[in-house]
Design a protein around this motif. Structure first.
Motif, PDB file in Angstrom:
ATOM      1  N   GLN A 160      33.567  28.855  42.725  1.00 53.63           N
ATOM      2  CA  GLN A 160      32.057  29.193  42.052  1.00 53.63           C
ATOM      3  C   GLN A 160      31.741  29.390  40.920  1.00 53.63           C
ATOM      4  O   GLN A 160      30.984  29.646  40.490  1.00 53.63           O
ATOM      5  CB  GLN A 160      32.382  31.439  42.543  1.00 53.63           C
ATOM      6  CG  GLN A 160      31.991  31.574  43.626  1.00 53.63           C
ATOM      7  CD  GLN A 160      31.852  32.860  44.206  1.00 53.63           C
ATOM      8  OE1 GLN A 160      31.804  34.598  43.662  1.00 53.63           O
ATOM      9  NE2 GLN A 160      31.029  32.700  45.498  1.00 53.63           N
ATOM     10  N   HIS A 161      33.281  29.888  39.956  1.00 46.72           N
ATOM     11  CA  HIS A 161      32.551  29.588  38.574  1.00 46.72           C
ATOM     12  C   HIS A 161      34.060  28.477  38.035  1.00 46.72           C
ATOM     13  O   HIS A 161      33.419  28.336  36.421  1.00 46.72           O
ATOM     14  CB  HIS A 161      33.602  30.248  37.793  1.00 46.72           C
ATOM     15  CG  HIS A 161      33.551  32.099  38.360  1.00 46.72           C
ATOM     16  ND1 HIS A 161      32.339  33.273  36.543  1.00 46.72           N
ATOM     17  CD2 HIS A 161      33.500  32.858  38.722  1.00 46.72           C
ATOM     18  CE1 HIS A 161      32.718  33.780  37.829  1.00 46.72           C
ATOM     19  NE2 HIS A 161      32.761  34.477  38.824  1.00 46.72           N
ATOM     20  N   LYS A 162      33.456  27.626  38.660  1.00 48.13           N
ATOM     21  CA  LYS A 162      34.455  26.204  38.432  1.00 48.13           C
ATOM     22  C   LYS A 162      35.025  26.113  37.457  1.00 48.13           C
ATOM     23  O   LYS A 162      35.310  24.768  36.623  1.00 48.13           O
ATOM     24  CB  LYS A 162      33.265  25.191  37.446  1.00 48.13           C
ATOM     25  CG  LYS A 162      31.869  25.138  38.694  1.00 48.13           C
ATOM     26  CD  LYS A 162      30.891  24.467  37.971  1.00 48.13           C
ATOM     27  CE  LYS A 162      29.524  23.657  38.873  1.00 48.13           C
ATOM     28  NZ  LYS A 162      29.342  25.685  39.896  1.00 48.13           N
ATOM     29  N   PHE A 163      36.490  26.695  37.582  1.00 48.25           N
ATOM     30  CA  PHE A 163      37.958  26.949  36.730  1.00 48.25           C
ATOM     31  C   PHE A 163      38.557  25.901  37.539  1.00 48.25           C
ATOM     32  O   PHE A 163      39.092  25.414  38.032  1.00 48.25           O
ATOM     33  CB  PHE A 163      37.860  28.297  37.183  1.00 48.25           C
ATOM     34  CG  PHE A 163      37.493  29.574  36.883  1.00 48.25           C
ATOM     35  CD1 PHE A 163      37.219  29.404  35.166  1.00 48.25           C
ATOM     36  CD2 PHE A 163      37.830  30.632  37.401  1.00 48.25           C
ATOM     37  CE1 PHE A 163      36.523  30.695  35.001  1.00 48.25           C
ATOM     38  CE2 PHE A 163      37.477  31.944  36.960  1.00 48.25           C
ATOM     39  CZ  PHE A 163      36.489  32.121  35.590  1.00 48.25           C
ATOM     40  N   LYS A 164      39.144  25.129  36.394  1.00 48.01           N
ATOM     41  CA  LYS A 164      39.505  24.003  36.948  1.00 48.01           C
ATOM     42  C   LYS A 164      41.245  24.211  36.427  1.00 48.01           C
ATOM     43  O   LYS A 164      41.481  24.972  35.420  1.00 48.01           O
ATOM     44  CB  LYS A 164      39.354  22.695  36.084  1.00 48.01           C
ATOM     45  CG  LYS A 164      37.711  22.679  35.880  1.00 48.01           C
ATOM     46  CD  LYS A 164      37.258  22.069  38.059  1.00 48.01           C
ATOM     47  CE  LYS A 164      35.587  21.350  37.870  1.00 48.01           C
ATOM     48  NZ  LYS A 164      35.895  21.017  38.913  1.00 48.01           N
ATOM     49  N   GLY A 165      42.224  23.780  37.177  1.00 46.83           N
ATOM     50  CA  GLY A 165      43.143  23.350  36.977  1.00 46.83           C
ATOM     51  C   GLY A 165      44.681  24.166  37.886  1.00 46.83           C
ATOM     52  O   GLY A 165      45.508  23.531  38.090  1.00 46.83           O
ATOM     53  N   LEU A 166      44.074  23.857  38.732  1.00 46.82           N
ATOM     54  CA  LEU A 166      44.785  24.574  40.057  1.00 46.82           C
ATOM     55  C   LEU A 166      45.160  23.358  41.166  1.00 46.82           C
ATOM     56  O   LEU A 166      43.475  22.719  41.465  1.00 46.82           O
ATOM     57  CB  LEU A 166      44.355  25.911  41.123  1.00 46.82           C
ATOM     58  CG  LEU A 166      44.062  27.222  39.550  1.00 46.82           C
ATOM     59  CD1 LEU A 166      44.239  28.610  40.642  1.00 46.82           C
ATOM     60  CD2 LEU A 166      45.891  27.357  39.514  1.00 46.82           C
ATOM     61  N   ASN A 167      45.489  23.120  41.788  1.00 46.68           N
ATOM     62  CA  ASN A 167      45.401  22.693  43.691  1.00 46.68           C
ATOM     63  C   ASN A 167      45.593  23.318  44.923  1.00 46.68           C
ATOM     64  O   ASN A 167      46.914  24.008  44.856  1.00 46.68           O
ATOM     65  CB  ASN A 167      46.734  21.620  43.076  1.00 46.68           C
ATOM     66  CG  ASN A 167      46.602  20.856  44.051  1.00 46.68           C
ATOM     67  OD1 ASN A 167      46.132  20.783  45.540  1.00 46.68           O
ATOM     68  ND2 ASN A 167      48.570  19.796  44.488  1.00 46.68           N
ATOM     69  N   PHE A 168      45.052  23.770  45.317  1.00 46.67           N
ATOM     70  CA  PHE A 168      44.849  23.778  46.739  1.00 46.67           C
ATOM     71  C   PHE A 168      45.499  23.257  47.829  1.00 46.67           C
ATOM     72  O   PHE A 168      45.404  23.352  48.944  1.00 46.67           O
ATOM     73  CB  PHE A 168      43.562  24.890  46.514  1.00 46.67           C
ATOM     74  CG  PHE A 168      42.593  25.821  46.187  1.00 46.67           C
ATOM     75  CD1 PHE A 168      43.885  27.070  46.060  1.00 46.67           C
ATOM     76  CD2 PHE A 168      42.248  25.640  44.595  1.00 46.67           C
ATOM     77  CE1 PHE A 168      43.353  28.204  45.307  1.00 46.67           C
ATOM     78  CE2 PHE A 168      41.919  26.469  44.089  1.00 46.67           C
ATOM     79  CZ  PHE A 168      43.015  27.524  43.890  1.00 46.67           C
ATOM     80  N   SER A 169      46.131  22.444  48.127  1.00 49.63           N
ATOM     81  CA  SER A 169      46.267  21.901  48.712  1.00 49.63           C
ATOM     82  C   SER A 169      47.898  22.417  49.723  1.00 49.63           C
ATOM     83  O   SER A 169      47.527  22.117  50.830  1.00 49.63           O
ATOM     84  CB  SER A 169      46.980  20.450  48.419  1.00 49.63           C
ATOM     85  OG  SER A 169      48.149  20.569  47.028  1.00 49.63           O
TER      86      SER A 169
END
Length: 269
Positions: A160-169
């Motif tokens: 929702q906040h368009k935070f970047k840097g994580l991989n949810f795989s």
């Protein structure tokens, strides 16, 4: 409900601590550190592309100040946000104190030492009835010092906040049945078969390593090695979800030195 291992994107900013004797370098096992915490300095090793969730080399979750402002109301009962010092950024280490006893031991595949003591999980399955519906972040007591898990509630806030840097795989799904487990195993076996079937000339590890230094990606079964855009060496292992888990190894496992390697397409690191 879905649960994800908290992993960083390969393009996340990389940090390191300057003080190896500081509490930041100690085990984060789920116990509170708020009363004894003093801020310590961390430095940027590689800026890369994303900085909302920087990747600390020693393995603790780090967030920027803008992420803290959003998440602190959601995770205040599950984690402590402890301040760090950085030349340019407002940063906090996330000390997750919510430790759950939620492993499904009947479906999990447990790895043990020769004396029978617990050594880890080859396959981890959760008992979702023991994870409260309003959970955002948690640890399990068996791996509390090395792993953090987040739920789909956490993932939704990130998106929702368009935070970047994580991989949810890496996903653990409450609807993941034994039938789906078999299907996943078949897809994984097929992927390995394709890798082996399409190989051309094979090389020893020494020759393969030289080719990697020349810009090639080399594979042997589930293993893959290549350089990133900064010329750093990475070793990857194919996971069951068909993504690669990448590490910057301190040493190469001896078994890999005996394998034959062949050229494959590069991954984006």
């Amino acid at each position: 409900m879905k649960v994800y291992e908290l992993k960083h994107n390969d393009s996340s900013m990389e940090l390191n601590t300057l003080d190896r004797d500081h509490e930041l370098a100690s085990d984060f096992n789920g116990e509170s550190k708020r009363k004894t915490w003093t801020p310590t300095k961390v430095k940027t090793l590689y800026k890369k592309k994303y900085s909302d969730f920087p990747n600390l080399r020693i393995g603790k979750p780090i967030i920027k100040g803008n992420v803290k402002e959003v998440f602190q109301s959601y995770i205040s009962k599950e984690a402590e946000l402890l301040p760090l010092i950085h030349d340019e950024l407002e940063l906090y280490v996330v000390n997750v104190t919510n430790v759950l006893d939620c492993v499904d031991w009947n479906r999990s595949d447990v790895r043990r030492y020769s004396d029978g003591d617990f050594a880890g999980f080859n396959k981890l399955v959760f008992d979702f009835s023991k994870i409260p519906d309003d959970t955002y972040m948690f640890k399990i007591k068996e791996t509390a010092t090395v792993e953090v898990f987040v739920t789909d509630l956490f993932k939704t806030v990130v998106e929702q906040h368009k935070f970047k840097g994580l991989n949810f795989s890496v996903i653990y799904d409450s609807e993941f049945t034994q039938k789906k487990e078999v299907e996943e195993q078949l897809l994984y076996a097929e992927a390995l078969e394709v890798i082996e079937r399409n190989k051309e000339e094979e090389h020893s590890y020494e020759d393969a390593r030289e080719l990697v230094d020349q810009g090639e990606a080399m594979a042997s079964g589930p293993w893959k090695m290549q350089l990133d855009q900064q010329g750093q060496f990475w070793l990857g292992e194919l996971l069951k979800d068909l993504s690669y888990q990448w590490i910057m190894p301190a040493y190469i496992p001896p078994v890999l030195l005996l394998k034959s390697w062949h050229k494959v397409a590069r991954s984006e690191i």
